[in-house]
Design an enzyme around this catalytic site. Structure first.
Site, PDB file in Angstrom:
ATOM      1  N   HIS A  20      17.340  19.268  -2.348  1.00 52.41           N
ATOM      2  CA  HIS A  20      18.316  20.093  -1.646  1.00 52.41           C
ATOM      3  C   HIS A  20      19.507  19.251  -1.191  1.00 52.41           C
ATOM      4  O   HIS A  20      19.335  18.216  -0.576  1.00 52.41           O
ATOM      5  CB  HIS A  20      17.652  20.766  -0.450  1.00 52.41           C
ATOM      6  N   ASP A  28      34.989  15.871 -17.493  1.00 52.93           N
ATOM      7  CA  ASP A  28      35.681  15.717 -18.767  1.00 52.93           C
ATOM      8  C   ASP A  28      35.539  14.271 -19.247  1.00 52.93           C
ATOM      9  O   ASP A  28      34.930  13.434 -18.577  1.00 52.93           O
ATOM     10  CB  ASP A  28      37.147  16.146 -18.640  1.00 52.93           C
ATOM     11  N   HIS A 106      42.345  15.815  -6.292  1.00 54.21           N
ATOM     12  CA  HIS A 106      41.637  15.073  -7.336  1.00 54.21           C
ATOM     13  C   HIS A 106      41.157  13.692  -6.871  1.00 54.21           C
ATOM     14  O   HIS A 106      40.072  13.258  -7.245  1.00 54.21           O
ATOM     15  CB  HIS A 106      42.517  14.937  -8.575  1.00 54.21           C
TER      16      HIS A 106
END
EC number: 5.4.99.62
Length: 139
Positions: A20, A28, A106
């Site tokens: 959990h 990518d 990002h």
């Protein structure tokens, strides 16, 4: 022989070890992967296997509680973003739970991905096609 969809032994073992709130990143071909993080490299050539295909197979065996995406996917890769959202909605129906979704920049995504139990590299060559999947429990 294994009967379920996920045949890659290393990846199947990694999913089986998740508890959990543990996380698994599917990325990518270009996301940096630290040496200390377990890497499952599925990339064969550009586009093979693609990101969405890999997420679909992984989530057949992984119970997903939440997911994190890079904010940039919304504008830099809207087709993959929409398809991924559809996959996650279908997964919610299959699992019978709501999957919390969060967006981060990002650079923060890369930091979070380093905390994953493992990172699965695909052959995807479109920008920001990355997701961190957090494990839940089916009870």
């Amino acid at each position: 022989m294994k009967k379920t969809a996920l045949l890659n032994a290393q990846l199947s073992h990694l999913v089986a070890q998740l508890g959990h709130t543990d996380s698994l990143t599917v990325c990518d071909a270009g996301l940096p992967i630290p040496l200390e993080t377990e890497r499952v490299d599925l990339a064969l050539t550009a586009g093979v296997p693609h990101f969405l295909q890999t997420v679909a197979v992984v989530t057949q065996e992984m119970f997903v509680e939440s997911a994190v995406l890079a904010e940039e996917i919304k504008t830099k890769n809207p087709e993959v973003h929409q398809a991924l959202l559809q996959q996650l909605q279908q997964l919610e129906q299959q699992q019978g739970n709501r999957i919390a979704l969060d967006y981060v920049g990002h650079e923060e995504f890369k930091v979070l991905s380093r905390q994953s139990s493992g990172i699965v590299r695909t052959g995807e060559c479109t920008p920001y096609a990355n997701v961190i999947l957090y494990s839940g429990v089916p009870f």
